[in-house]
Design an enzyme around this catalytic site. Structure first.
Site, short mmCIF file in Angstrom:
data_model
loop_
_atom_site.label_atom_id
_atom_site.label_comp_id
_atom_site.label_asym_id
_atom_site.label_seq_id
_atom_site.Cartn_x
_atom_site.Cartn_y
_atom_site.Cartn_z
N SER A 53 -5.97 10.88 -6.02
CA SER A 53 -6.57 9.65 -6.52
C SER A 53 -5.82 9.04 -7.71
CB SER A 53 -8.03 9.89 -6.93
OG SER A 53 -8.10 10.69 -8.09
N LYS A 155 -9.56 10.02 -14.38
CA LYS A 155 -9.26 8.65 -13.98
C LYS A 155 -8.71 7.91 -15.19
CE LYS A 155 -11.45 9.32 -9.98
NZ LYS A 155 -10.73 9.40 -8.69
#
EC number: 3.4.21.89
Length: 394
Positions: A53, A155
């Site tokens: 990701s 993230k």
């Protein structure tokens, strides 16, 4: 004579009893565990990247250090936990903690706040006991955990507390200004080709690990053509390089048009036609900020107000938020929140799909990669990605 003997005995030096080898080993291990636990809790912690990701900023198999000092160390909520574990005892399904005691959480002073652009490790908020079942479509097999033991995610913070956030045609805007994209950010591209290609050779050579033939992933909402080719996830620079091959007709980024609603995008509301490439605008909550609640933004803020703010008897119904059966027309937030996205923008389960990250879920700032192991190396020698060792995370 008796007194003389007693005097000699009291004045004679005591010979310390020598520790057994087992005792010395036990003391050494105990000291090491305590030291490692304190360092892990207070200073920094090691993590490994398990998914794609954040590619290509972070790769699967990257080992990194995360600083707890940047944003301030959190005091434990769940003190009855086996040292150096997270949710389970190593190699088992046995919980590594007991929830008999739950302490209030505090954060020690740090030397920085979470800033837009930081790569951040945080606990996944939706492992909340009242939320985890709602996200099976995006994150299957979730389980409820205390705040400090929820799954660690990494993230990039793309919008901070108080920011006005929006995505337009896959480009992030904050406070009306176009945000600078991460240098290694990936998107999804359609690569039209004139002939069959050696997939392993072409894609592996260009660092592309996620690709499929167009027929395997045909989606008229994305491509709307009859050309043959490949769907690839890569950086803008690599896409430009691929465009130079003589067998490539063209390569275009795949963007969902505005107005095409994705049902699994947060929040799941018929009043909002948001998707991963066109999202918002919305104000990210900030401590002390009061917002006027409307049917549209109530859908976005309801989960925050109900589950992360310490409120009771909060209900979201018919586009309205009620507390103690009284409708709220406005709300003042009690802590800061952040919008997090993966750098692999078209393959990341992030805030677009499960909502905001509260400040009390922030673990630390990712600082540098100390080791990187390729899970699919061409040879044993290339298993270690030598160029990534001790590289700063940007």
């Amino acid at each position: 004579m008796i007194s003389t003997v007693q005097k000699d005995t009291l004045n004679s030096p005591k010979i310390p009893k020598k520790k057994s080898a087992i005792r010395e080993w036990f003391d050494s291990v105990l000291f090491a565990v305590i030291a490692a636990t304190l360092i892990r809790w207070f200073f920094f912690e090691a993590f490994v990247i398990p998914s794609s990701s954040m590619e290509h900023t972070l790769l699967v198999g990257d080992y990194l250090f995360v600083s707890k000092l940047h944003y301030g160390t959190r005091t434990p909520v769940t003190p009855l936990q086996m040292p150096l574990t997270h949710q389970k005892i190593w190699g088992t399904e046995i919980p590594s903690y007991l929830d008999w005691i739950s302490l209030p959480q505090f954060r020690l002073p740090g030397f920085s706040e979470v800033k837009k652009g930081d790569v951040v490790v945080f606990n996944l908020p939706v492992e909340h006991p009242d939320l985890y079942k709602n996200y099976d479509a995006v994150l299957p097999n979730l389980k409820p955990y205390p705040i400090d033991l929820r799954t660690n995610y990494i993230k990039r913070c793309v919008a901070g507390a108080g920011d006005r956030f929006e995505i337009r045609n896959a480009q992030v805007y904050v406070n009306g200004l176009k945000s600078e994209n991460p240098p290694e950010m990936q998107n999804e591209y359609f690569m039209a080709v004139t002939t069959a290609i050696n997939e392993t050779n072409i894609f592996k050579k260009n660092g592309i690990t996620e690709f499929s033939s167009y027929t395997e992933t045909h989606d008229d909402t994305l491509t709307n053509n009859d050309e043959s080719g490949y769907i690839v996830k890569t950086t803008a620079g690599t896409a430009l390089k691929l465009k130079g091959y003589d067998f490539v007709k063209h390569i275009d980024m795949m963007v969902l048009a505005k107005g095409i609603r994705e049902s699994n995008v947060y929040p799941n509301s018929d009043l909002l036609d948001w998707n991963k490439d066109n999202y918002g605008p919305i104000i990210i909550p900030k401590k002390g900020l009061t917002v006027k609640l409307t049917p549209e933004n109530s859908a976005f803020y309801a989960e925050v107000i109900r589950n992360y703010e310490g409120n009771h008897n909060v209900v979201f119904k018919d586009g309205k938020i009620f507390q103690q059966e009284k409708e709220l027309d406005g709300y003042t937030f009690k802590q800061d929140y952040y919008f997090m996205m993966g750098d692999n923008r078209h393959n990341s389960a992030d805030s677009r799909y499960w909502g905001l990250v509260p400040k009390d879920h922030i673990v630390g700032k990712a600082v540098f990669v100390w080791m990187s192991i390729d899970p699919d190396p061409e040879s044993f020698i290339s298993k270690i990605r030598w160029k990534r060792l001790f590289s700063i995370i940007r």
